[in-house]
Enzyme design. Structure first.
Site, PDB file in Angstrom:
ATOM      1  N   GLU A  79       0.783  -1.216  -0.078  1.00 40.73           N
ATOM      2  CA  GLU A  79      -0.043   0.042  -0.087  1.00 40.73           C
ATOM      3  C   GLU A  79       0.812   1.162   0.002  1.00 40.73           C
ATOM      4  O   GLU A  79       0.171   2.299   0.455  1.00 40.73           O
ATOM      5  CB  GLU A  79      -0.908   0.099   1.089  1.00 40.73           C
ATOM      6  CG  GLU A  79      -2.061  -1.081   1.107  1.00 40.73           C
ATOM      7  CD  GLU A  79      -3.059  -0.823   2.287  1.00 40.73           C
ATOM      8  OE1 GLU A  79      -4.115  -0.444   1.796  1.00 40.73           O
ATOM      9  OE2 GLU A  79      -2.854  -0.968   3.502  1.00 40.73           O
ATOM     10  N   HIS A  98      -0.553   5.783   7.312  1.00 40.77           N
ATOM     11  CA  HIS A  98      -1.566   4.983   6.991  1.00 40.77           C
ATOM     12  C   HIS A  98      -1.737   4.128   8.213  1.00 40.77           C
ATOM     13  O   HIS A  98      -0.716   3.337   8.495  1.00 40.77           O
ATOM     14  CB  HIS A  98      -1.333   4.484   5.760  1.00 40.77           C
ATOM     15  CG  HIS A  98      -2.354   3.190   5.524  1.00 40.77           C
ATOM     16  ND1 HIS A  98      -3.943   3.552   5.356  1.00 40.77           N
ATOM     17  CD2 HIS A  98      -2.281   1.956   5.193  1.00 40.77           C
ATOM     18  CE1 HIS A  98      -4.267   2.458   5.456  1.00 40.77           C
ATOM     19  NE2 HIS A  98      -3.730   1.252   5.446  1.00 40.77           N
ATOM     20  N   HIS A 100      -4.554   1.563  10.616  1.00 39.65           N
ATOM     21  CA  HIS A 100      -5.691   0.864  11.079  1.00 39.65           C
ATOM     22  C   HIS A 100      -6.202   0.943  12.382  1.00 39.65           C
ATOM     23  O   HIS A 100      -6.577   0.154  13.092  1.00 39.65           O
ATOM     24  CB  HIS A 100      -5.721  -0.732  10.431  1.00 39.65           C
ATOM     25  CG  HIS A 100      -5.167  -0.969   9.226  1.00 39.65           C
ATOM     26  ND1 HIS A 100      -4.231  -2.379   8.774  1.00 39.65           N
ATOM     27  CD2 HIS A 100      -4.938  -0.544   7.961  1.00 39.65           C
ATOM     28  CE1 HIS A 100      -3.968  -2.088   7.730  1.00 39.65           C
ATOM     29  NE2 HIS A 100      -4.308  -0.988   7.168  1.00 39.65           N
ATOM     30  N   HIS A 168     -11.609  -0.112   6.634  1.00 40.40           N
ATOM     31  CA  HIS A 168     -10.119  -0.244   6.564  1.00 40.40           C
ATOM     32  C   HIS A 168      -9.290   0.411   7.513  1.00 40.40           C
ATOM     33  O   HIS A 168      -8.499  -0.092   8.210  1.00 40.40           O
ATOM     34  CB  HIS A 168      -9.600  -0.037   4.829  1.00 40.40           C
ATOM     35  CG  HIS A 168      -8.082   0.089   4.459  1.00 40.40           C
ATOM     36  ND1 HIS A 168      -7.773  -0.336   3.291  1.00 40.40           N
ATOM     37  CD2 HIS A 168      -6.981  -0.494   5.343  1.00 40.40           C
ATOM     38  CE1 HIS A 168      -6.411  -0.428   3.200  1.00 40.40           C
ATOM     39  NE2 HIS A 168      -6.016  -0.283   4.518  1.00 40.40           N
TER      40      HIS A 168
END
Ligand SMILES: [Zn+2]
Length: 251
Positions: A79, A98, A100, A168
């Site tokens: 990603e 990024h 979660h 996500h």
């Protein structure tokens, strides 16, 4: 052009802090824009942030290609495109996370209003969008594994600091590594507090004016105070020197 060693150590520290504070686990990643090459960024090879050392860090072009080919035992994050697309769209951004982060996920699933409930969390802003991969890409495994998806996500982020990703996680963008780590930690806290408050009654969110007032009075000292504390908790040295100078042009 090699990235200075102290900048790489700062990125290692950011990884360790995010892991230690529960924002990332085995998954999730953080990057910095290359201090001398604005069309490059630096992030780890695919590895759990808690385990990352300086030698794991890799320089990428904005399209996600490594500047130096990786050996087969060093795989890139699938990603990583998220980071390149945000740097491409946002010249003001010098660092991207990024993650979660667990308490944030329910807001991306439900579309429930997600907005600051406490002054420390003001930087998320009162307009946090949610990107849904299904809208333009149909049924996927929800991972952002190419530039087309990442650019779509970056468009949803727009000029904001935070965007949620349905089912996500989230992306957090900012002007420095210390800022994006700070905002990632307090995004998780806001999610926790908002969910707790919901069970008690109607929430009074911070107004746009209050958010603006908080951010106007927030200085780098705020980030430094938090960074020193999180370095201590993560067992990392605290480097008092500012890491980010003026953005250099692409060459
Ligand atoms: Zn992810």
């Amino acid at each position: 052009m090699p990235v200075p060693a102290d900048v790489l150590e700062e990125l290692v520290t950011a990884n360790r802090i995010l892991a230690n504070e529960g924002i990332v686990d085995a998954f999730g990643h953080v990057s910095i824009r290359h201090p001398e090459r604005s069309d490059h960024y630096v992030m780890s090879r695919a590895r759990a942030p808690e385990c990352i050392e300086a030698e794991d860090l890799v320089e990428f072009r904005l399209d996600g290609a490594p500047v130096t080919p990786l050996t087969p035992d060093r795989k890139p994050y699938a990603e990583r495109f998220i980071h390149g697309a945000v740097y491409e769209a946002r010249p003001d951004v010098r660092a991207v996370v990024h993650h979660h982060s667990p308490s944030v996920i329910p807001f991306g699933i439900t579309g429930t209003k997600f907005s600051p409930v406490m002054h420390m969390c003001a930087s998320m802003g009162t307009d946090v969008p949610t990107w849904d991969s299904r809208t333009h890409f149909g049924d996927t495994n929800l991972l952002v594994t190419d530039l087309a998806m990442a650019r779509d996500l970056a468009r949803t982020l727009g000029d904001r600091r935070v965007a949620l990703m349905r089912g996500h996680g989230a992306v957090v963008a900012g002007g420095s590594l210390r800022e994006v780590v700070f905002n990632s930690v307090y995004l998780e806290l806001n999610a926790e507090l908002q969910m707790k408050a919901t069970s008690l009654g109607e929430i009074t969110f911070l107004s746009d004016g209050e958010v603006a007032a908080v951010l106007k009075t927030r200085s780098s000292f705020t980030f430094e105070r938090a960074w020193e504390y999180w370095c201590r908790r993560a067992g990392r040295p605290y480097d008092t020197r500012p890491m980010e100078g003026p953005l250099a042009g692409a060459s």
